[in-house]
Design a protein around this motif. Structure first.
Motif, PDB file in Angstrom:
ATOM      1  N   ASP A 112      33.200   2.504  30.561  1.00 56.32           N
ATOM      2  CA  ASP A 112      33.553   3.362  29.431  1.00 56.32           C
ATOM      3  C   ASP A 112      33.773   2.526  28.174  1.00 56.32           C
ATOM      4  OD1 ASP A 112      34.018   5.657  28.103  1.00 56.32           O
ATOM      5  OD2 ASP A 112      35.933   6.132  29.038  1.00 56.32           O
ATOM      6  N   GLY A 113      32.805   2.462  27.332  1.00 59.55           N
ATOM      7  CA  GLY A 113      32.886   1.651  26.118  1.00 59.55           C
ATOM      8  C   GLY A 113      31.539   1.005  25.853  1.00 59.55           C
ATOM      9  N   ALA A 114      31.499   0.140  24.883  1.00 60.55           N
ATOM     10  CA  ALA A 114      30.232  -0.506  24.496  1.00 60.55           C
ATOM     11  C   ALA A 114      30.148  -1.927  25.031  1.00 60.55           C
ATOM     12  CB  ALA A 114      30.098  -0.524  22.972  1.00 60.55           C
ATOM     13  N   ILE A 125      34.328  -7.176  19.421  1.00 57.45           N
ATOM     14  CA  ILE A 125      34.406  -7.924  20.677  1.00 57.45           C
ATOM     15  C   ILE A 125      35.857  -8.062  21.133  1.00 57.45           C
ATOM     16  CG2 ILE A 125      34.066 -10.218  21.713  1.00 57.45           C
ATOM     17  CD1 ILE A 125      31.535 -10.463  19.983  1.00 57.45           C
ATOM     18  N   GLU A 126      36.744  -8.261  20.170  1.00 55.17           N
ATOM     19  CA  GLU A 126      38.168  -8.439  20.480  1.00 55.17           C
ATOM     20  C   GLU A 126      38.801  -7.196  21.096  1.00 55.17           C
ATOM     21  OE1 GLU A 126      39.853  -9.595  16.782  1.00 55.17           O
ATOM     22  OE2 GLU A 126      38.960 -11.598  16.791  1.00 55.17           O
ATOM     23  N   THR A 127      38.175  -6.023  20.922  1.00 56.79           N
ATOM     24  CA  THR A 127      38.748  -4.794  21.482  1.00 56.79           C
ATOM     25  C   THR A 127      38.368  -4.587  22.941  1.00 56.79           C
ATOM     26  OG1 THR A 127      36.856  -3.398  20.860  1.00 56.79           O
ATOM     27  CG2 THR A 127      38.567  -3.738  19.195  1.00 56.79           C
ATOM     28  N   GLY A 128      37.423  -5.400  23.437  1.00 62.51           N
ATOM     29  CA  GLY A 128      36.935  -5.214  24.797  1.00 62.51           C
ATOM     30  C   GLY A 128      37.381  -6.305  25.749  1.00 62.51           C
ATOM     31  N   ILE A 129      36.660  -6.410  26.847  1.00 69.73           N
ATOM     32  CA  ILE A 129      36.929  -7.403  27.887  1.00 69.73           C
ATOM     33  C   ILE A 129      35.903  -8.528  27.760  1.00 69.73           C
ATOM     34  CG2 ILE A 129      37.205  -7.825  30.356  1.00 69.73           C
ATOM     35  CD1 ILE A 129      39.191  -5.817  29.185  1.00 69.73           C
ATOM     36  N   PRO A 130      36.347  -9.757  27.475  1.00 76.21           N
ATOM     37  CA  PRO A 130      35.393 -10.875  27.341  1.00 76.21           C
ATOM     38  C   PRO A 130      34.640 -11.121  28.641  1.00 76.21           C
ATOM     39  CG  PRO A 130      37.577 -11.466  26.505  1.00 76.21           C
ATOM     40  CD  PRO A 130      37.729 -10.166  27.244  1.00 76.21           C
ATOM     41  N   ALA A 187      30.874  -9.207  25.655  1.00 75.71           N
ATOM     42  CA  ALA A 187      32.052  -8.428  26.047  1.00 75.71           C
ATOM     43  C   ALA A 187      31.622  -7.033  26.465  1.00 75.71           C
ATOM     44  CB  ALA A 187      33.057  -8.359  24.898  1.00 75.71           C
ATOM     45  N   ALA A 188      32.485  -6.371  27.253  1.00 78.11           N
ATOM     46  CA  ALA A 188      32.236  -4.998  27.694  1.00 78.11           C
ATOM     47  C   ALA A 188      33.463  -4.149  27.400  1.00 78.11           C
ATOM     48  CB  ALA A 188      31.901  -4.975  29.184  1.00 78.11           C
ATOM     49  N   ALA A 189      33.308  -2.846  27.497  1.00 82.60           N
ATOM     50  CA  ALA A 189      34.387  -1.890  27.237  1.00 82.60           C
ATOM     51  C   ALA A 189      34.950  -2.043  25.823  1.00 82.60           C
ATOM     52  CB  ALA A 189      35.499  -2.034  28.281  1.00 82.60           C
ATOM     53  N   CYS A 190      34.063  -2.267  24.866  1.00 81.16           N
ATOM     54  CA  CYS A 190      34.479  -2.457  23.475  1.00 81.16           C
ATOM     55  C   CYS A 190      34.516  -1.121  22.729  1.00 81.16           C
ATOM     56  CB  CYS A 190      33.515  -3.401  22.753  1.00 81.16           C
ATOM     57  SG  CYS A 190      33.396  -5.041  23.500  1.00 81.16           S
ATOM     58  N   TYR A 191      35.367  -1.038  21.728  1.00 75.07           N
ATOM     59  CA  TYR A 191      35.442   0.135  20.868  1.00 75.07           C
ATOM     60  C   TYR A 191      34.610  -0.113  19.612  1.00 75.07           C
ATOM     61  CZ  TYR A 191      39.669   0.934  23.686  1.00 75.07           C
ATOM     62  OH  TYR A 191      40.558   1.094  24.717  1.00 75.07           O
ATOM     63  N   LEU A 192      33.800   0.863  19.246  1.00 74.50           N
ATOM     64  CA  LEU A 192      33.001   0.775  18.032  1.00 74.50           C
ATOM     65  C   LEU A 192      33.488   1.824  17.031  1.00 74.50           C
ATOM     66  CD1 LEU A 192      29.387   0.359  19.501  1.00 74.50           C
ATOM     67  CD2 LEU A 192      31.013  -1.421  18.840  1.00 74.50           C
ATOM     68  N   PRO A 193      33.275   1.589  15.732  1.00 75.94           N
ATOM     69  CA  PRO A 193      33.720   2.565  14.729  1.00 75.94           C
ATOM     70  C   PRO A 193      32.904   3.847  14.835  1.00 75.94           C
ATOM     71  CG  PRO A 193      32.381   0.877  13.707  1.00 75.94           C
ATOM     72  CD  PRO A 193      32.603   0.423  15.116  1.00 75.94           C
ATOM     73  N   LEU A 194      33.542   4.965  14.682  1.00 78.93           N
ATOM     74  CA  LEU A 194      32.877   6.259  14.812  1.00 78.93           C
ATOM     75  C   LEU A 194      32.359   6.714  13.455  1.00 78.93           C
ATOM     76  CD1 LEU A 194      32.441   8.392  17.092  1.00 78.93           C
ATOM     77  CD2 LEU A 194      34.385   9.606  16.123  1.00 78.93           C
ATOM     78  N   SER A 195      31.084   7.107  13.391  1.00 79.92           N
ATOM     79  CA  SER A 195      30.498   7.566  12.135  1.00 79.92           C
ATOM     80  C   SER A 195      31.086   8.910  11.715  1.00 79.92           C
ATOM     81  CB  SER A 195      28.985   7.703  12.284  1.00 79.92           C
ATOM     82  OG  SER A 195      28.414   8.252  11.119  1.00 79.92           O
TER      83      SER A 195
END
Length: 273
Positions: A171-173, A144-149, A183-191
């Motif tokens: 563009d993001g999760a 959540i901290e990587t995106g826009i609250p 939150a929006a535009a979050c980065y998730l870990p890539l498998s």
């Protein structure tokens, strides 16, 4: 000499009932403030109490005086700061929901599932890429901290609007919690799993990645095929119909209410699933 006959059975029963009732009320209060700023405030109160106890033991009179005064005015501060939370608790008590919060939460999740499925279906038909991760027991605050609250009420219209191409947040999760878009535009870990099909893009790898390290449910819409997928516990379910998606969300998210009553990847500009 001590004898069991010295214990009044009625008094013992009364004490047990008293403890159980108080414990249940405290539990319900915790459920009411869960997910609100009151949680952090409660942690602060606990810290002050611990410091007060330590200052008593160690004889730190100045520190003891400060913490004692802070606790003395704490009740007034709680009433002032947490008016919305207290009002909500009183409203739930008046409606009879204070003691049936699970039912209320289940209703909210039903509405959330309906909104997610409706938005997913709309975007799939128009091949609008989307990535939505639903928080369950394992917190997603790291992502959540990587995106826009946002902290906005979950609705199908808002979800669709977020993922419209060329908008700032598409563009993001999106991370969902309960009936809220957190939150929006979050980065998730890539498998890094070699078992993922090469035809799947970064959205699917991100969905798989977060499902491998958390218990979240993640819904993916492919902008290339319009296919709907869902990941959970490192497993990928592809080409889902609306009915099947609803079934999976109800099984692993809605029914959770009843039963319980990494690498960060910036994939902007990458190939999407």
């Amino acid at each position: 000499m001590f004898s069991w006959s010295d214990i009044n059975f009625l008094n013992l029963l009364r004490s047990i009932v008293d403890i159980l009732v108080v414990t249940y009320i405290i539990y319900k209060l915790i459920m009411v403030i869960r997910g609100t700023k009151a949680v952090q405030f409660s942690k602060g109160i606990i810290v002050i109490v611990v410091v007060w106890l330590l200052s008593n033991v160690l004889g730190l009179r100045t520190l003891n005086f400060i913490t004692r005064e802070a606790l003395s005015y704490g009740l007034l501060a709680i009433i002032i700061i947490f008016q919305p939370e207290l009002r909500r608790a009183l409203e739930q008590l008046g409606r009879g929901r204070f003691f049936s919060r699970e039912v209320h939460e289940e209703d909210q999740r039903k509405q959330s599932i309906e909104a997610i499925v409706k938005a997913t279906s709309y975007m799939a038909k128009r091949r609008i890429g989307a990535l939505m991760s639903i928080e369950r027991e394992t917190g997603l605050s790291e992502y959540i901290e990587t995106g826009i609250p946002m902290h906005a009420h979950l609705s199908s219209q808002l979800l669709i609007n977020i993922f419209i191409p060329n908008t700032p947040l598409h563009d993001g999760a999106v991370i969902l919690k309960g009936n809220e878009i957190t939150a929006a535009a979050c980065y998730l870990p890539l498998s890094e799993s070699p078992l993922i099909s090469k035809e799947l893009g970064t959205r699917h790898r991100a969905a798989m990645g977060v499902s491998e390290v958390t218990d979240s449910l993640t819904v993916v819409v492919s902008e290339e095929t319009g296919g709907i997928s869902l990941t959970k516990n490192g497993e990928l379910y592809r080409n889902l119909s609306e009915e099947r998606l609803t079934e999976l969300l109800e099984k692993d998210w809605l029914f959770q209410v009843r039963s319980t009553s990494g690498l960060r990847w910036n994939w902007r500009g990458k190939k999407n699933g």
